[in-house]
Scaffold this motif. Structure first.
Motif, short mmCIF file in Angstrom:
data_model
loop_
_atom_site.label_atom_id
_atom_site.label_comp_id
_atom_site.label_asym_id
_atom_site.label_seq_id
_atom_site.Cartn_x
_atom_site.Cartn_y
_atom_site.Cartn_z
N LEU A 38 0.83 -1.20 0.00
CA LEU A 38 0.00 0.00 0.00
C LEU A 38 0.86 1.26 0.00
CD1 LEU A 38 -2.85 1.23 0.16
CD2 LEU A 38 -2.62 1.14 2.66
N VAL A 39 1.89 1.27 0.83
CA VAL A 39 2.79 2.43 0.89
C VAL A 39 3.50 2.63 -0.45
CG1 VAL A 39 4.91 3.33 1.95
CG2 VAL A 39 3.13 2.32 3.39
N PHE A 40 4.03 1.55 -1.02
CA PHE A 40 4.70 1.66 -2.32
C PHE A 40 3.72 2.09 -3.41
CE2 PHE A 40 8.26 -1.45 -1.04
CZ PHE A 40 9.08 -0.39 -0.66
N SER A 41 2.48 1.61 -3.35
CA SER A 41 1.47 2.00 -4.35
C SER A 41 1.14 3.48 -4.24
CB SER A 41 0.21 1.17 -4.17
OG SER A 41 0.47 -0.18 -4.44
N MET A 42 1.02 3.98 -3.03
CA MET A 42 0.76 5.41 -2.83
C MET A 42 1.93 6.24 -3.33
SD MET A 42 -1.22 5.24 0.82
CE MET A 42 -1.66 6.95 0.89
N LEU A 43 3.14 5.79 -3.03
CA LEU A 43 4.32 6.51 -3.53
C LEU A 43 4.37 6.49 -5.06
CD1 LEU A 43 7.06 5.34 -0.99
CD2 LEU A 43 6.07 7.64 -1.21
N ALA A 44 3.98 5.39 -5.65
CA ALA A 44 3.97 5.30 -7.11
C ALA A 44 2.94 6.26 -7.71
CB ALA A 44 3.67 3.86 -7.55
N MET A 45 1.79 6.37 -7.10
CA MET A 45 0.78 7.29 -7.61
C MET A 45 1.26 8.74 -7.51
SD MET A 45 -1.61 5.59 -8.86
CE MET A 45 -0.74 4.08 -9.15
N VAL A 46 1.86 9.09 -6.39
CA VAL A 46 2.41 10.44 -6.24
C VAL A 46 3.52 10.65 -7.27
CG1 VAL A 46 3.72 11.96 -4.69
CG2 VAL A 46 1.78 10.67 -3.81
N GLY A 47 4.37 9.66 -7.44
CA GLY A 47 5.43 9.75 -8.44
C GLY A 47 4.89 9.94 -9.84
N MET A 48 3.81 9.25 -10.17
CA MET A 48 3.20 9.40 -11.50
C MET A 48 2.65 10.81 -11.68
SD MET A 48 3.55 6.61 -13.25
CE MET A 48 2.30 6.63 -14.51
N ILE A 68 3.63 13.54 -10.26
CA ILE A 68 4.74 14.50 -10.38
C ILE A 68 5.48 14.34 -11.71
CG2 ILE A 68 7.00 15.12 -9.44
CD1 ILE A 68 5.84 14.41 -6.65
N SER A 69 5.71 13.10 -12.13
CA SER A 69 6.63 12.87 -13.25
C SER A 69 5.99 12.82 -14.63
CB SER A 69 7.42 11.59 -13.02
OG SER A 69 6.56 10.47 -13.00
N VAL A 70 4.71 12.49 -14.74
CA VAL A 70 4.10 12.35 -16.07
C VAL A 70 4.17 13.66 -16.88
CG1 VAL A 70 1.89 11.98 -17.26
CG2 VAL A 70 2.72 10.33 -15.59
N PRO A 71 3.89 14.82 -16.30
CA PRO A 71 3.98 16.03 -17.12
C PRO A 71 5.39 16.30 -17.68
CG PRO A 71 2.77 16.48 -15.10
CD PRO A 71 3.37 15.11 -14.97
N ASP A 72 6.41 15.85 -16.98
CA ASP A 72 7.79 16.09 -17.44
C ASP A 72 8.62 14.84 -17.18
OD1 ASP A 72 10.13 17.28 -18.33
OD2 ASP A 72 10.53 18.25 -16.40
N MET A 73 8.33 13.77 -17.93
CA MET A 73 9.03 12.50 -17.67
C MET A 73 10.52 12.59 -17.97
SD MET A 73 7.62 10.03 -20.59
CE MET A 73 7.33 10.65 -22.21
N ASP A 74 10.92 13.45 -18.91
CA ASP A 74 12.35 13.60 -19.18
C ASP A 74 13.06 14.35 -18.05
OD1 ASP A 74 12.58 12.27 -21.67
OD2 ASP A 74 11.59 13.97 -22.65
N GLY A 75 12.32 15.12 -17.29
CA GLY A 75 12.89 15.82 -16.15
C GLY A 75 12.99 14.94 -14.91
N HIS A 76 12.17 13.91 -14.84
CA HIS A 76 12.15 12.98 -13.71
C HIS A 76 12.12 11.53 -14.22
CE1 HIS A 76 11.16 16.45 -11.21
NE2 HIS A 76 10.18 16.72 -12.05
N PRO A 77 13.12 11.11 -14.97
CA PRO A 77 13.04 9.78 -15.60
C PRO A 77 13.04 8.63 -14.61
CG PRO A 77 15.23 10.70 -15.92
CD PRO A 77 14.37 11.78 -15.31
N VAL A 78 13.80 8.72 -13.54
CA VAL A 78 13.86 7.62 -12.58
C VAL A 78 12.54 7.50 -11.82
CG1 VAL A 78 15.04 6.73 -10.53
CG2 VAL A 78 16.37 7.74 -12.39
N MET A 79 11.99 8.64 -11.41
CA MET A 79 10.70 8.63 -10.71
C MET A 79 9.61 8.07 -11.62
SD MET A 79 8.53 11.77 -8.98
CE MET A 79 9.93 12.34 -8.05
N PHE A 80 9.59 8.51 -12.88
CA PHE A 80 8.59 8.02 -13.83
C PHE A 80 8.74 6.52 -14.06
CE2 PHE A 80 7.42 7.15 -18.31
CZ PHE A 80 6.06 7.39 -18.20
N ALA A 81 9.96 6.06 -14.32
CA ALA A 81 10.19 4.64 -14.59
C ALA A 81 9.86 3.78 -13.37
CB ALA A 81 11.63 4.40 -15.03
N THR A 82 10.26 4.22 -12.20
CA THR A 82 9.99 3.47 -10.97
C THR A 82 8.49 3.39 -10.71
OG1 THR A 82 12.11 4.17 -10.05
CG2 THR A 82 10.49 3.30 -8.51
N SER A 83 7.80 4.51 -10.83
CA SER A 83 6.37 4.55 -10.56
C SER A 83 5.59 3.70 -11.56
CB SER A 83 5.86 5.99 -10.61
OG SER A 83 6.50 6.77 -9.63
#
Length: 175
Positions: free
Chosen positions: A4-14, A16-31
């Motif tokens: 649940l914690v990892f899923s919530m972190l993934a949603m927050v990461g998505m 944050i990172s979807v609008p600028d995936m090239d600016g946050h590639p690790v966060m986007f890929a991990t999420s």
């Protein structure tokens, strides 16, 4: 709880990172890898758990386990034992009863199959992003695939071989 914690972190990461995936590639890929893993696990669980626990055969070069030690499975196992990552699949517990060991083999087949499917998907995304000019995102997916799918997959194969030998030993004692 860990999932649940990892899923919530993934949603927050998505978010944050979807609008600028090239600016946050690790966060986007991990999420996205976490989301893909969850969806893959949900849809493949019934099929993979229902399979014969002896279905996945070992290659000759896998049997003695040298290749697994060479690629660092022991280090990955240590990380799983000493971090919250080891809490992700609480169903993988070993007891001495044969039926329990066969259920453990089923759980290992499920984990191996889910990581294989998820790894193929994320590796495909890696190639796709790299090919469309998002090189940092493609590289992030490749590294995340290695850590999140390849190492768990080979760890399951290595452990499953050890459990299979225990089941065979028990069966020979009973016979």
């Amino acid at each position: 709880m860990t999932s649940l914690v990892f899923s919530m972190l993934a949603m927050v990461g998505m978010i944050i990172s979807v609008p600028d995936m090239d600016g946050h590639p690790v966060m986007f890929a991990t999420s996205l890898t976490w989301v893909i893993g969850g969806v893959t696990g949900l849809f493949a669980q019934k099929f993979l758990l229902g399979m014969d626990p002896w279905r996945f055969r070992f290659r000759r070069w896998e049997c003695e386990g040298r290749v697994y030690r060479w690629v660092g499975v022991n280090v990955f196992r240590w990380v799983l034992k000493h971090t919250p990552l080891g809490w992700l699949n609480p169903g993988m517990k070993m007891t001495i009863r044969r039926s329990s060991l066969e259920e453990l083999l089923r759980q290992m087949n499920f984990a191996e199959g889910a990581h294989l499917i998820g790894g193929v998907i994320t590796l495909g995304l890696s190639v796709g992003f790299f090919g469309t000019g998002h090189r940092s995102v493609g590289l992030a997916f490749a590294v995340i695939t290695l850590l999140v799918h390849f190492y768990p997959l080979i760890t399951q194969r290595w452990n499953r071989g050890r459990v299979a030998r225990m089941v065979r030993r028990q069966a020979s004692r009973v016979a």
